[in-house]
Design a protein around this motif. Structure first.
Motif, short mmCIF file in Angstrom:
data_model
loop_
_atom_site.label_atom_id
_atom_site.label_comp_id
_atom_site.label_asym_id
_atom_site.label_seq_id
_atom_site.Cartn_x
_atom_site.Cartn_y
_atom_site.Cartn_z
N GLN A 35 0.85 -1.17 0.00
CA GLN A 35 0.00 0.00 0.00
C GLN A 35 0.89 1.23 0.00
O GLN A 35 2.07 1.15 0.34
CB GLN A 35 -0.91 -0.01 1.24
CG GLN A 35 -1.81 -1.23 1.32
CD GLN A 35 -2.34 -1.49 2.71
OE1 GLN A 35 -2.03 -0.76 3.63
NE2 GLN A 35 -3.14 -2.55 2.87
N MET A 36 0.35 2.37 -0.36
CA MET A 36 1.18 3.55 -0.48
C MET A 36 1.23 4.32 0.84
O MET A 36 0.24 4.93 1.25
CB MET A 36 0.68 4.45 -1.61
CG MET A 36 1.62 5.59 -1.93
SD MET A 36 3.38 5.10 -2.01
CE MET A 36 3.35 3.86 -3.28
N THR A 37 2.37 4.25 1.51
CA THR A 37 2.64 5.05 2.69
C THR A 37 4.01 5.70 2.48
O THR A 37 4.68 5.47 1.47
CB THR A 37 2.68 4.18 3.97
OG1 THR A 37 3.87 3.38 3.97
CG2 THR A 37 1.47 3.27 4.05
N ASN A 38 4.45 6.47 3.48
CA ASN A 38 5.76 7.10 3.34
C ASN A 38 6.91 6.12 3.60
O ASN A 38 8.07 6.50 3.51
CB ASN A 38 5.88 8.33 4.25
CG ASN A 38 5.62 8.00 5.72
OD1 ASN A 38 5.61 6.85 6.12
ND2 ASN A 38 5.40 9.04 6.51
N GLU A 39 6.59 4.85 3.92
CA GLU A 39 7.62 3.84 4.12
C GLU A 39 7.68 2.83 2.98
O GLU A 39 8.63 2.05 2.89
CB GLU A 39 7.36 3.08 5.43
CG GLU A 39 7.66 3.86 6.68
CD GLU A 39 9.14 3.90 7.01
OE1 GLU A 39 9.98 3.87 6.08
OE2 GLU A 39 9.47 3.96 8.20
N THR A 40 6.70 2.81 2.10
CA THR A 40 6.62 1.75 1.09
C THR A 40 7.86 1.68 0.22
O THR A 40 8.45 0.61 0.04
CB THR A 40 5.38 1.97 0.20
OG1 THR A 40 4.21 2.06 1.02
CG2 THR A 40 5.22 0.82 -0.79
N VAL A 41 8.29 2.81 -0.30
CA VAL A 41 9.47 2.81 -1.17
C VAL A 41 10.72 2.49 -0.36
O VAL A 41 11.63 1.81 -0.86
CB VAL A 41 9.61 4.16 -1.90
CG1 VAL A 41 10.86 4.18 -2.78
CG2 VAL A 41 8.37 4.41 -2.76
N ASN A 42 10.76 2.93 0.91
CA ASN A 42 11.89 2.57 1.77
C ASN A 42 12.02 1.06 1.91
O ASN A 42 13.13 0.51 1.92
CB ASN A 42 11.73 3.18 3.16
CG ASN A 42 11.91 4.67 3.18
OD1 ASN A 42 12.57 5.25 2.32
ND2 ASN A 42 11.30 5.33 4.17
N ILE A 43 10.89 0.37 2.04
CA ILE A 43 10.91 -1.08 2.20
C ILE A 43 11.46 -1.75 0.95
O ILE A 43 12.38 -2.58 1.00
CB ILE A 43 9.50 -1.60 2.51
CG1 ILE A 43 9.04 -1.09 3.88
CG2 ILE A 43 9.44 -3.12 2.45
CD1 ILE A 43 7.55 -1.31 4.16
N TRP A 44 10.93 -1.37 -0.20
CA TRP A 44 11.28 -2.07 -1.44
C TRP A 44 12.67 -1.71 -1.96
O TRP A 44 13.31 -2.52 -2.63
CB TRP A 44 10.21 -1.80 -2.51
CG TRP A 44 8.95 -2.53 -2.19
CD1 TRP A 44 7.83 -2.03 -1.60
CD2 TRP A 44 8.68 -3.92 -2.41
NE1 TRP A 44 6.89 -3.00 -1.44
CE2 TRP A 44 7.37 -4.17 -1.94
CE3 TRP A 44 9.42 -4.96 -2.98
CZ2 TRP A 44 6.79 -5.44 -2.00
CZ3 TRP A 44 8.84 -6.23 -3.05
CH2 TRP A 44 7.54 -6.45 -2.56
N THR A 45 13.14 -0.50 -1.68
CA THR A 45 14.48 -0.12 -2.17
C THR A 45 15.60 -0.85 -1.44
O THR A 45 16.76 -0.76 -1.84
CB THR A 45 14.71 1.40 -2.03
OG1 THR A 45 14.35 1.82 -0.71
CG2 THR A 45 13.91 2.16 -3.06
#
Length: 317
Positions: free
Chosen positions: A20-30
């Protein structure tokens, strides 16, 4: 400014939030996706190199294990940090420990393959890895301690955390800095690995800059809550830097093998494993100490109460 997950999410909520789109989502996947990339590189190398039987490859074995560990731990920390105030800090204690151990992995390979010819078997070469192991304790200790200062002394907290990671980076790169900037003539190993080392240093500088500056979100608050904030860019630059570092190390490892195998004194497997085990056990003990302090010290109440995103900003899933 927005995009926070609920500060008391369940473990399942945290896992689902990665889709889901949160301010941590991209942090997790990167960091989760690069974990699999480095594991794939590790697997390919295991088919072409004798990691157990050839002592020349032991430093590379340690390094490969640790560059797989640090992005996975970071991804884990960003995924589950919203379970509670306690969980948030404990997750990042683990993250800091993994980064500290990654710095030790760098030291193993730099001491084995990157060090200039004229330094081989010298005083620094002999004590380089043990000092790097000790540096992991400084790094983990300072970075974990900095979390207890976030509310009352935020500037000091940021300075301590920055110093905690700059210190082992600078120490690990002493052989490379000398080779790039102060070594001229024979024994300086100007080979095809040099451009790759420079790319690594460039992305390492960007990583530190983004971590310290909080750009671009500080220039336009709220515009980069989901995409493009400094921590996401910091993750991407860190992974790119590690990629180029790996390529540079592999280039030095293969091109210098004949000379280094002949002249460099290699540690036994017992010593290599002993240094790694000491660093791992010491960092686990430090993390347990700070976790216990967090759980039972009255002084920890301020960060537990004040370091949670406001309910008004939290997005429940």
């Amino acid at each position: 400014m927005s995009g926070y997950r609920h500060p008391k999410s369940t473990a399942l909520d945290c896992l689902l939030s990665s889709f889901q789109m949160t301010n941590e989502t991209v942090n997790i996947w990167t960091h989760f996706l690069p974990t699999w990339y480095f594991l794939w590189r590790f697997l390919l190398l295991s088919y072409t190199l004798d990691f157990l039987g050839d002592s020349y490859n032991w430093p590379l074995l340690v390094y490969m294990m640790l560059i797989c560990l640090y992005p996975f731990t970071s991804s884990f920390a960003h995924t589950f940090s919203s379970m509670s105030a306690h969980a948030r800090h404990i997750c990042y204690f683990l993250d800091y420990g993994a980064l500290s151990l990654y710095s030790l992995g760098c030291a193993f390979t730099y001491g084995a393959y990157v060090i200039p010819d004229r330094w081989v078997n010298g005083t620094l070469h002999r004590y380089y890895v043990p000092i790097a192991a000790f540096n992991t304790f400084i790094c983990t200790g300072l970075s974990c301690y900095s979390r207890f200062l976030e509310v009352d002394q935020p500037v000091l907290s940021k300075v301590l955390r920055t110093v905690a990671f700059v210190h082992p980076f600078v120490f690990d790169n002493i052989p490379l800095f000398y080779r790039l900037f102060f070594c001229f003539g024979e024994g300086c190993n100007w080979n095809e690995a040099i451009p790759l080392h420079c790319y690594h240093l460039f992305f390492a500088f960007l990583t530190g800059f983004l971590f310290a500056s909080h750009l671009p979100e500080r220039l336009a608050p709220g515009r980069f809550d989901y995409f493009g904030h400094s921590h996401q860019l910091f993750h991407i630059c860190a992974v790119l830097g590690t990629h180029f570092q790996l390529e540079a190390v592999l280039t030095d490892q293969s091109s210098r093998k004949a000379w280094l195998s002949l002249y460099s004194e290699t540690d036994s497997l017992a010593i290599t494993l002993g240094v790694v085990a000491t660093a791992v056990i010491g960092n686990v003990i430090l993390i347990c100490f700070f976790t216990a302090t967090l759980l039972w010290s009255p002084r920890a109440n301020s960060i537990l109460q004040n370091n949670i995103p406001e309910e008004a900003k939290a997005k429940a899933h």
